[in-house]
Write a protein that holds these residues in place. Structure first.
Motif, PDB file in Angstrom:
ATOM      1  N   LYS A  97       0.855  -1.186   0.000  1.00  0.00           N
ATOM      2  CA  LYS A  97       0.000   0.000   0.000  1.00  0.00           C
ATOM      3  C   LYS A  97       0.887   1.230   0.000  1.00  0.00           C
ATOM      4  CE  LYS A  97      -3.383   2.281   3.005  1.00  0.00           C
ATOM      5  NZ  LYS A  97      -4.116   2.106   4.264  1.00  0.00           N
ATOM      6  N   CYS A  98       0.675   2.107  -0.962  1.00  0.00           N
ATOM      7  CA  CYS A  98       1.395   3.372  -1.006  1.00  0.00           C
ATOM      8  C   CYS A  98       0.744   4.306   0.013  1.00  0.00           C
ATOM      9  CB  CYS A  98       1.325   3.978  -2.410  1.00  0.00           C
ATOM     10  SG  CYS A  98       2.104   5.597  -2.524  1.00  0.00           S
ATOM     11  N   LEU A  99       1.500   4.739   0.995  1.00  0.00           N
ATOM     12  CA  LEU A  99       0.941   5.573   2.054  1.00  0.00           C
ATOM     13  C   LEU A  99       0.703   7.007   1.603  1.00  0.00           C
ATOM     14  CD1 LEU A  99       2.894   4.180   5.143  1.00  0.00           C
ATOM     15  CD2 LEU A  99       0.651   3.510   4.235  1.00  0.00           C
ATOM     16  N   LYS A 100       1.226   7.347   0.442  1.00  0.00           N
ATOM     17  CA  LYS A 100       1.043   8.702  -0.099  1.00  0.00           C
ATOM     18  C   LYS A 100      -0.369   8.873  -0.667  1.00  0.00           C
ATOM     19  CE  LYS A 100       3.171  11.906  -3.382  1.00  0.00           C
ATOM     20  NZ  LYS A 100       4.296  12.085  -4.324  1.00  0.00           N
ATOM     21  N   ASN A 101      -0.885   7.807  -1.336  1.00  0.00           N
ATOM     22  CA  ASN A 101      -2.194   7.935  -1.975  1.00  0.00           C
ATOM     23  C   ASN A 101      -3.143   6.772  -1.642  1.00  0.00           C
ATOM     24  OD1 ASN A 101      -1.194   5.821  -3.481  1.00  0.00           O
ATOM     25  ND2 ASN A 101      -0.800   7.063  -5.295  1.00  0.00           N
ATOM     26  N   ASP A 102      -2.743   5.912  -0.731  1.00  0.00           N
ATOM     27  CA  ASP A 102      -3.536   4.758  -0.285  1.00  0.00           C
ATOM     28  C   ASP A 102      -3.840   3.735  -1.377  1.00  0.00           C
ATOM     29  OD1 ASP A 102      -3.617   5.453   2.390  1.00  0.00           O
ATOM     30  OD2 ASP A 102      -5.489   6.581   2.209  1.00  0.00           O
ATOM     31  N   MET A 103      -3.091   3.757  -2.479  1.00  0.00           N
ATOM     32  CA  MET A 103      -3.295   2.761  -3.540  1.00  0.00           C
ATOM     33  C   MET A 103      -2.686   1.438  -3.095  1.00  0.00           C
ATOM     34  SD  MET A 103      -2.865   4.657  -7.208  1.00  0.00           S
ATOM     35  CE  MET A 103      -3.078   3.087  -8.022  1.00  0.00           C
ATOM     36  N   VAL A 104      -3.424   0.351  -3.337  1.00  0.00           N
ATOM     37  CA  VAL A 104      -2.971  -0.992  -2.980  1.00  0.00           C
ATOM     38  C   VAL A 104      -2.777  -1.790  -4.274  1.00  0.00           C
ATOM     39  CG1 VAL A 104      -3.597  -3.136  -1.797  1.00  0.00           C
ATOM     40  CG2 VAL A 104      -4.162  -0.921  -0.763  1.00  0.00           C
ATOM     41  N   ASP A 105      -1.636  -2.459  -4.384  1.00  0.00           N
ATOM     42  CA  ASP A 105      -1.339  -3.289  -5.550  1.00  0.00           C
ATOM     43  C   ASP A 105      -0.627  -4.548  -5.106  1.00  0.00           C
ATOM     44  OD1 ASP A 105      -2.139  -2.397  -8.185  1.00  0.00           O
ATOM     45  OD2 ASP A 105      -0.899  -0.627  -7.853  1.00  0.00           O
ATOM     46  N   THR A 106      -0.810  -5.609  -5.898  1.00  0.00           N
ATOM     47  CA  THR A 106      -0.102  -6.859  -5.661  1.00  0.00           C
ATOM     48  C   THR A 106       0.848  -7.089  -6.824  1.00  0.00           C
ATOM     49  OG1 THR A 106      -1.960  -7.785  -4.431  1.00  0.00           O
ATOM     50  CG2 THR A 106      -0.344  -9.351  -5.300  1.00  0.00           C
ATOM     51  N   TYR A 107       2.089  -7.404  -6.495  1.00  0.00           N
ATOM     52  CA  TYR A 107       3.129  -7.617  -7.505  1.00  0.00           C
ATOM     53  C   TYR A 107       3.811  -8.949  -7.255  1.00  0.00           C
ATOM     54  CZ  TYR A 107       2.786  -2.577  -8.265  1.00  0.00           C
ATOM     55  OH  TYR A 107       2.337  -1.308  -8.524  1.00  0.00           O
ATOM     56  N   LYS A 108       4.348  -9.529  -8.319  1.00  0.00           N
ATOM     57  CA  LYS A 108       5.230 -10.681  -8.173  1.00  0.00           C
ATOM     58  C   LYS A 108       6.650 -10.143  -8.261  1.00  0.00           C
ATOM     59  CE  LYS A 108       6.289 -15.328  -9.608  1.00  0.00           C
ATOM     60  NZ  LYS A 108       5.926 -16.479 -10.416  1.00  0.00           N
ATOM     61  N   ILE A 109       7.500 -10.558  -7.336  1.00  0.00           N
ATOM     62  CA  ILE A 109       8.899 -10.136  -7.353  1.00  0.00           C
ATOM     63  C   ILE A 109       9.656 -11.128  -8.228  1.00  0.00           C
ATOM     64  CG2 ILE A 109      10.952  -9.594  -5.982  1.00  0.00           C
ATOM     65  CD1 ILE A 109       8.520  -7.811  -5.341  1.00  0.00           C
ATOM     66  N   VAL A 110      10.291 -10.611  -9.277  1.00  0.00           N
ATOM     67  CA  VAL A 110      10.980 -11.448 -10.258  1.00  0.00           C
ATOM     68  C   VAL A 110      12.380 -10.904 -10.516  1.00  0.00           C
ATOM     69  CG1 VAL A 110       8.828 -12.179 -11.403  1.00  0.00           C
ATOM     70  CG2 VAL A 110      10.001 -10.121 -12.191  1.00  0.00           C
ATOM     71  N   ARG A 121       4.693  -7.391 -12.501  1.00  0.00           N
ATOM     72  CA  ARG A 121       5.901  -8.169 -12.187  1.00  0.00           C
ATOM     73  C   ARG A 121       7.041  -7.166 -12.045  1.00  0.00           C
ATOM     74  NH1 ARG A 121       5.252 -13.550 -13.730  1.00  0.00           N
ATOM     75  NH2 ARG A 121       7.427 -13.810 -14.284  1.00  0.00           N
ATOM     76  N   ILE A 122       7.515  -6.975 -10.806  1.00  0.00           N
ATOM     77  CA  ILE A 122       8.585  -5.999 -10.599  1.00  0.00           C
ATOM     78  C   ILE A 122       9.888  -6.705 -10.234  1.00  0.00           C
ATOM     79  CG2 ILE A 122       7.078  -4.055 -10.050  1.00  0.00           C
ATOM     80  CD1 ILE A 122       7.712  -4.488  -7.097  1.00  0.00           C
ATOM     81  N   SER A 123      10.954  -6.115 -10.692  1.00  0.00           N
ATOM     82  CA  SER A 123      12.290  -6.667 -10.505  1.00  0.00           C
ATOM     83  C   SER A 123      12.764  -6.486  -9.067  1.00  0.00           C
ATOM     84  CB  SER A 123      13.264  -5.956 -11.448  1.00  0.00           C
ATOM     85  OG  SER A 123      14.596  -6.207 -11.080  1.00  0.00           O
ATOM     86  N   ASP A 124      13.548  -7.464  -8.632  1.00  0.00           N
ATOM     87  CA  ASP A 124      14.190  -7.354  -7.321  1.00  0.00           C
ATOM     88  C   ASP A 124      15.251  -6.257  -7.311  1.00  0.00           C
ATOM     89  OD1 ASP A 124      15.819  -8.829  -9.085  1.00  0.00           O
ATOM     90  OD2 ASP A 124      16.757  -9.940  -7.447  1.00  0.00           O
ATOM     91  N   GLU A 125      15.579  -5.735  -8.506  1.00  0.00           N
ATOM     92  CA  GLU A 125      16.575  -4.670  -8.609  1.00  0.00           C
ATOM     93  C   GLU A 125      15.940  -3.289  -8.809  1.00  0.00           C
ATOM     94  OE1 GLU A 125      19.420  -5.757 -11.618  1.00  0.00           O
ATOM     95  OE2 GLU A 125      19.762  -7.721 -10.716  1.00  0.00           O
ATOM     96  N   SER A 126      14.603  -3.243  -8.965  1.00  0.00           N
ATOM     97  CA  SER A 126      13.909  -1.965  -9.124  1.00  0.00           C
ATOM     98  C   SER A 126      13.895  -1.242  -7.779  1.00  0.00           C
ATOM     99  CB  SER A 126      12.471  -2.204  -9.594  1.00  0.00           C
ATOM    100  OG  SER A 126      11.711  -2.798  -8.543  1.00  0.00           O
ATOM    101  N   PRO A 127      13.649   0.068  -7.766  1.00  0.00           N
ATOM    102  CA  PRO A 127      13.632   0.791  -6.487  1.00  0.00           C
ATOM    103  C   PRO A 127      12.660   0.188  -5.466  1.00  0.00           C
ATOM    104  CG  PRO A 127      13.726   2.356  -8.292  1.00  0.00           C
ATOM    105  CD  PRO A 127      13.526   0.999  -8.912  1.00  0.00           C
ATOM    106  N   VAL A 128      11.437  -0.116  -5.892  1.00  0.00           N
ATOM    107  CA  VAL A 128      10.453  -0.689  -4.967  1.00  0.00           C
ATOM    108  C   VAL A 128      10.869  -2.103  -4.580  1.00  0.00           C
ATOM    109  CG1 VAL A 128       8.050  -1.444  -4.680  1.00  0.00           C
ATOM    110  CG2 VAL A 128       8.533   0.738  -5.795  1.00  0.00           C
ATOM    111  N   GLY A 129      11.233  -2.916  -5.579  1.00  0.00           N
ATOM    112  CA  GLY A 129      11.636  -4.294  -5.305  1.00  0.00           C
ATOM    113  C   GLY A 129      12.800  -4.374  -4.342  1.00  0.00           C
ATOM    114  N   LYS A 130      13.803  -3.571  -4.602  1.00  0.00           N
ATOM    115  CA  LYS A 130      15.004  -3.574  -3.752  1.00  0.00           C
ATOM    116  C   LYS A 130      14.660  -3.132  -2.322  1.00  0.00           C
ATOM    117  CE  LYS A 130      18.588  -1.935  -5.856  1.00  0.00           C
ATOM    118  NZ  LYS A 130      19.603  -1.056  -6.434  1.00  0.00           N
TER     119      LYS A 130
END
Length: 159
Positions: A97-110, A121-130
């Motif tokens: 959940k993004c606390l800035k705008n309360d948006m909730v999303d589900t991602y697979k870490i790849v 599908r977000i990378s383990d090397e992306s800013p959020v993934g990392k």
């Protein structure tokens, strides 16, 4: 000589690369070879744009084959039975959940070669993934983004 970088990925990611490689080697190469053969039948190569296009396509196919072979050779597959839902890791689904705008999303870490934000599908090397790797449900993490620090709360971790 520097060590070769190992590329982390899921079994699904490796399977996709192997399928792509098979397609490139058996179908795309053959199609391109036919295009070159047809273009050669037109004669004078100095003014033959079909031949130039076919040769460029061939070069792109061969470059991609080389790239995919290297990715496969250096792949380190995360084993399904080693994945736990206690912390965020490669191969799991995480709901944040993004606390800035309360948006909730589900991602697979790849792994980085499998990333596709449009497919969640977000990378383990992306800013959020990392930033979320290794964290647990309930943790709030700071993610450095171009617009500043964004806080995310980890709501769920599943396989």
């Amino acid at each position: 000589m520097a060590g070769i970088k190992q590329i982390k990925m899921t079994q699904e990611g490796l399977n996709n690369l192997e399928n792509e490689l098979e397609e490139l080697k058996t179908v795309k190469r053959k199609e391109c070879s036919e295009k070159i053969k047809i273009a050669l039948s037109f004669g004078d190569l100095s003014e033959n744009s079909e031949y130039d296009e076919a040769k460029n396509e061939q070069a792109q196919i061969e470059a991609r084959i080389n790239e995919v072979e290297n990715l496969i050779k250096n792949a380190v597959v995360v084993k399904e039975d080693e994945i736990t839902t206690e912390t965020v890791s490669l191969g799991i689904y995480v709901t944040i959940k993004c606390l800035k705008n309360d948006m909730v999303d589900t991602y697979k870490i790849v792994g980085s070669t499998e990333a596709s934000p449009a497919k969640k599908r977000i990378s383990d090397e992306s800013p959020v993934g990392k930033a979320i790797l290794g964290h647990r449900v309930g943790d709030v993490v700071d993610v450095e983004a171009p617009q500043g620090i964004i806080k995310y709360e980890i709501l769920d971790i599943t396989k």
